[in-house]
Enzyme design. Structure first.
Site, PDB file in Angstrom:
ATOM      1  N   ASP A  52      27.077  68.154  43.060  1.00  0.00           N
ATOM      2  CA  ASP A  52      27.017  68.687  44.419  1.00  0.00           C
ATOM      3  C   ASP A  52      25.373  68.601  44.876  1.00  0.00           C
ATOM      4  O   ASP A  52      24.641  69.381  44.161  1.00  0.00           O
ATOM      5  CB  ASP A  52      27.482  69.943  44.617  1.00  0.00           C
ATOM      6  CG  ASP A  52      29.085  70.336  44.106  1.00  0.00           C
ATOM      7  OD1 ASP A  52      29.577  69.231  44.694  1.00  0.00           O
ATOM      8  OD2 ASP A  52      29.295  71.222  44.051  1.00  0.00           O
TER       9      ASP A  52
ATOM     10  N   GLU B 153      42.813  72.437  49.829  1.00  0.00           N
ATOM     11  CA  GLU B 153      42.280  73.477  49.115  1.00  0.00           C
ATOM     12  C   GLU B 153      42.870  74.953  49.630  1.00  0.00           C
ATOM     13  O   GLU B 153      43.281  75.038  50.691  1.00  0.00           O
ATOM     14  CB  GLU B 153      40.687  73.669  49.907  1.00  0.00           C
ATOM     15  CG  GLU B 153      40.076  72.117  49.734  1.00  0.00           C
ATOM     16  CD  GLU B 153      38.595  72.069  50.390  1.00  0.00           C
ATOM     17  OE1 GLU B 153      37.791  71.800  49.779  1.00  0.00           O
ATOM     18  OE2 GLU B 153      38.730  72.266  51.525  1.00  0.00           O
TER      19      GLU B 153
END
Length: 247
Positions: free
Chosen positions: A128, A8
């Site tokens: 999500d 990330e």
């Protein structure tokens, strides 16, 4: 089961976010491209990369993303706030193996369906989930549609995979995470990749036996050395042992 080691990026650094907050990153002082190469050398078949800078319209890490794609040595599954088919096409042309979309799929599912038809088996939809609801916009908004209905809406589209993240577990280590992902995975037609559930080798071993789970994304646990990638790949790739038969 496929293991997807994760990088990330924010402001040119490898990071992990605290509860999804872009303003509170944990910075890992490693070179992103070298880290990508090391994951490939350890035996990973795919790399998952998320560029948080794109979510704030910054180009700070764009060059690093390109370098990772060119030099990692394995295909890259790339996410980071994609908002148009044109941008998706640009990064596929630059060598990304798959593109991950999240909020775009919530707000404009028709566009994502068009992208999936144009790039079959290269589009991944991220789902999500927080307290049973479907989240979007960086975990800030709750969608009106349920996660199960959202997944079902893409049943006829040639997706490469669906990523399911249990935000409850990512934040609070929820005991119900495995059950939630098991239920959603059971209703999905595309292969399901679990995110946020792999903090130990035991977690990976449990995930491996969940029906319809094709992969697991691991990020922070690889950087803080809670999990060794070689060990994770061995657990994920091991054949199931014999099962006792009941009469």
């Amino acid at each position: 089961m496929m293991i997807y080691p994760t990088i990330e990026l924010q402001n040119g650094h490898c990071v992990s976010l605290n509860r999804g907050r872009l303003d509170d990153p944990l910075i890992w002082h490693v070179d992103p491209v070298d880290k990508a190469r090391s994951f490939a050398e350890d035996g990973a078949a795919w790399l998952h990369v998320t560029n948080f800078d794109w979510m704030t319209d910054s180009e700070d890490s764009t060059g690093i993303v390109q370098d990772i794609i060119l030099h990692a040595g394995i295909p890259v599954q790339l996410g980071g706030g994609f908002r148009s088919v044109e941008t998706i096409a640009q990064w596929i042309d630059k060598g990304a193996g798959r593109i991950v979309v999240s909020s775009l799929a919530v707000h404009n599912p028709t566009l994502v369906k068009q992208a999936a038809k144009r790039f079959p088996d290269q589009i991944v939809v991220a789902v999500d989930v927080y307290k049973g609801g479907l989240m979007s916009d960086g975990w800030k908004s709750t969608a009106a549609i349920t996660p199960a209905d959202f997944i079902a809406a893409f049943d006829e589209d040639p997706l490469a995979a669906i990523i399911i993240t249990d935000i409850d577990n990512d934040i609070e280590d929820s005991d119900g995470s495995l059950g939630m992902i098991t239920q959603l995975a059971d209703g999905a037609r595309a292969p399901v990749i679990a995110r946020g559930l792999s903090r130990s080798l035991d977690d990976i071993a449990r995930l491996k036996y969940v029906p319809h789970i094709a992969g697991a994304i691991i990020g922070r646990a690889l950087f803080d050395k809670s999990i060794d990638l070689c060990d994770a790949l061995a657990v994920a790739g091991a054949r199931p042992g014999p099962t006792a038969q009941f009469i």
